[in-house]
Motif scaffolding. Structure first.
Motif, PDB file in Angstrom:
ATOM      1  N   TYR A  31       0.840  -1.204   0.000  1.00  0.00           N
ATOM      2  CA  TYR A  31       0.000   0.000   0.000  1.00  0.00           C
ATOM      3  C   TYR A  31       0.874   1.253   0.000  1.00  0.00           C
ATOM      4  CZ  TYR A  31      -3.299  -3.533   1.621  1.00  0.00           C
ATOM      5  OH  TYR A  31      -4.049  -4.669   1.731  1.00  0.00           O
ATOM      6  N   PHE A  47       0.144   5.001   1.655  1.00  0.00           N
ATOM      7  CA  PHE A  47      -0.859   4.979   2.721  1.00  0.00           C
ATOM      8  C   PHE A  47      -0.170   5.232   4.058  1.00  0.00           C
ATOM      9  CE2 PHE A  47      -3.241   3.258  -0.593  1.00  0.00           C
ATOM     10  CZ  PHE A  47      -4.549   2.999  -0.231  1.00  0.00           C
ATOM     11  N   ARG A  48      -0.760   6.118   4.867  1.00  0.00           N
ATOM     12  CA  ARG A  48      -0.186   6.409   6.182  1.00  0.00           C
ATOM     13  C   ARG A  48      -0.779   5.523   7.261  1.00  0.00           C
ATOM     14  NH1 ARG A  48      -0.439  12.073   7.997  1.00  0.00           N
ATOM     15  NH2 ARG A  48       1.077  11.269   9.480  1.00  0.00           N
ATOM     16  N   HIS A  49      -1.990   5.013   7.036  1.00  0.00           N
ATOM     17  CA  HIS A  49      -2.676   4.210   8.035  1.00  0.00           C
ATOM     18  C   HIS A  49      -3.309   2.993   7.371  1.00  0.00           C
ATOM     19  CE1 HIS A  49      -2.232   7.568  10.787  1.00  0.00           C
ATOM     20  NE2 HIS A  49      -2.689   8.350   9.819  1.00  0.00           N
ATOM     21  N   VAL A  50      -3.231   1.874   8.038  1.00  0.00           N
ATOM     22  CA  VAL A  50      -3.848   0.638   7.562  1.00  0.00           C
ATOM     23  C   VAL A  50      -4.621   0.043   8.722  1.00  0.00           C
ATOM     24  CG1 VAL A  50      -3.424  -1.673   6.649  1.00  0.00           C
ATOM     25  CG2 VAL A  50      -2.012   0.231   5.880  1.00  0.00           C
TER      26      VAL A  50
END
Length: 196
Positions: A34, A37-40
């Protein structure tokens, strides 16, 4: 990560650095899969079994425990036909109650041995005060407020879980006490939940 004795029994003999290495490998995989993307979010229901393991691997990760009335949770599971056979407990009310009681005990254990690590969010509280509860959750996660989070149901992202239809609906209270309509038919579940 190689684990002599296998998982989970081999965990006791693993050095702390192995957990850190496994956590870094997981983060590296997420960045590769990803990019940007900073957050998952990983919302797999079985994660409750692994809270301690996950905390050792990813000590900065925010762990959010979404809870709901036991009877409502069990009825919700009982009504779903899952693909594969990973949730066999969900097709028998007695087994479902036993599984829920086990889950409750395990979550109590994590709260005891890892105080402050798990943030609880109660479904009933969320339905009653969506904005207040969402603001508290966002603050816990360290995320800035955005009014769009209240319109989560307007997303066009693909959803591939058993809750796909629910993701497209705004917050509603209709299922809070739905289980009460089933009366005596839920007796095998309710008796075991009460005696759990």
């Amino acid at each position: 990560m190689s684990m002599p004795g296998g998982f989970p029994s081999g965990i006791a003999d693993m050095p702390d650095k192995a957990f850190a290495e496994a956590g870094q490998a997981y983060i590296d995989m997420l960045h590769a899969r990803y990019p940007g993307f900073r957050h998952v979010t990983d919302k797999m229901p079985g994660n409750f079994l692994l809270v301690g393991f996950l905390h050792m691997m990813l000590p900065k990760a925010k762990i959010v425990h979404c809870a709901r009335d036991a009877a409502a949770t069990c009825l919700s599971i009982f009504k779903v036909h899952f693909r594969g056979d990973s949730h066999r407990y969900g097709y028998d009310l007695g087994e479902l109650a036993d599984f829920h009681n086990l889950y409750t005990d395990i979550m109590a254990h994590w709260h005891k041995v890892l105080p402050g690590v798990v943030h609880d969010v109660r479904y009933e509280d969320f339905v009653a005060d969506q904005e207040g509860q969402t603001r508290a959750l966002m603050a816990h996660l360290g995320l800035p407020w955005d009014d769009k989070v209240l319109a989560f149901h307007e997303t066009d992202r693909p959803v591939r879980t058993a809750s796909a239809a629910q993701v497209r609906q705004p917050m509603y209270q209709g299922s809070v006490d739905l289980w009460k309509r089933y009366g005596e038919r839920l007796k095998p579940l309710l008796v075991k939940l009460q005696n759990g």
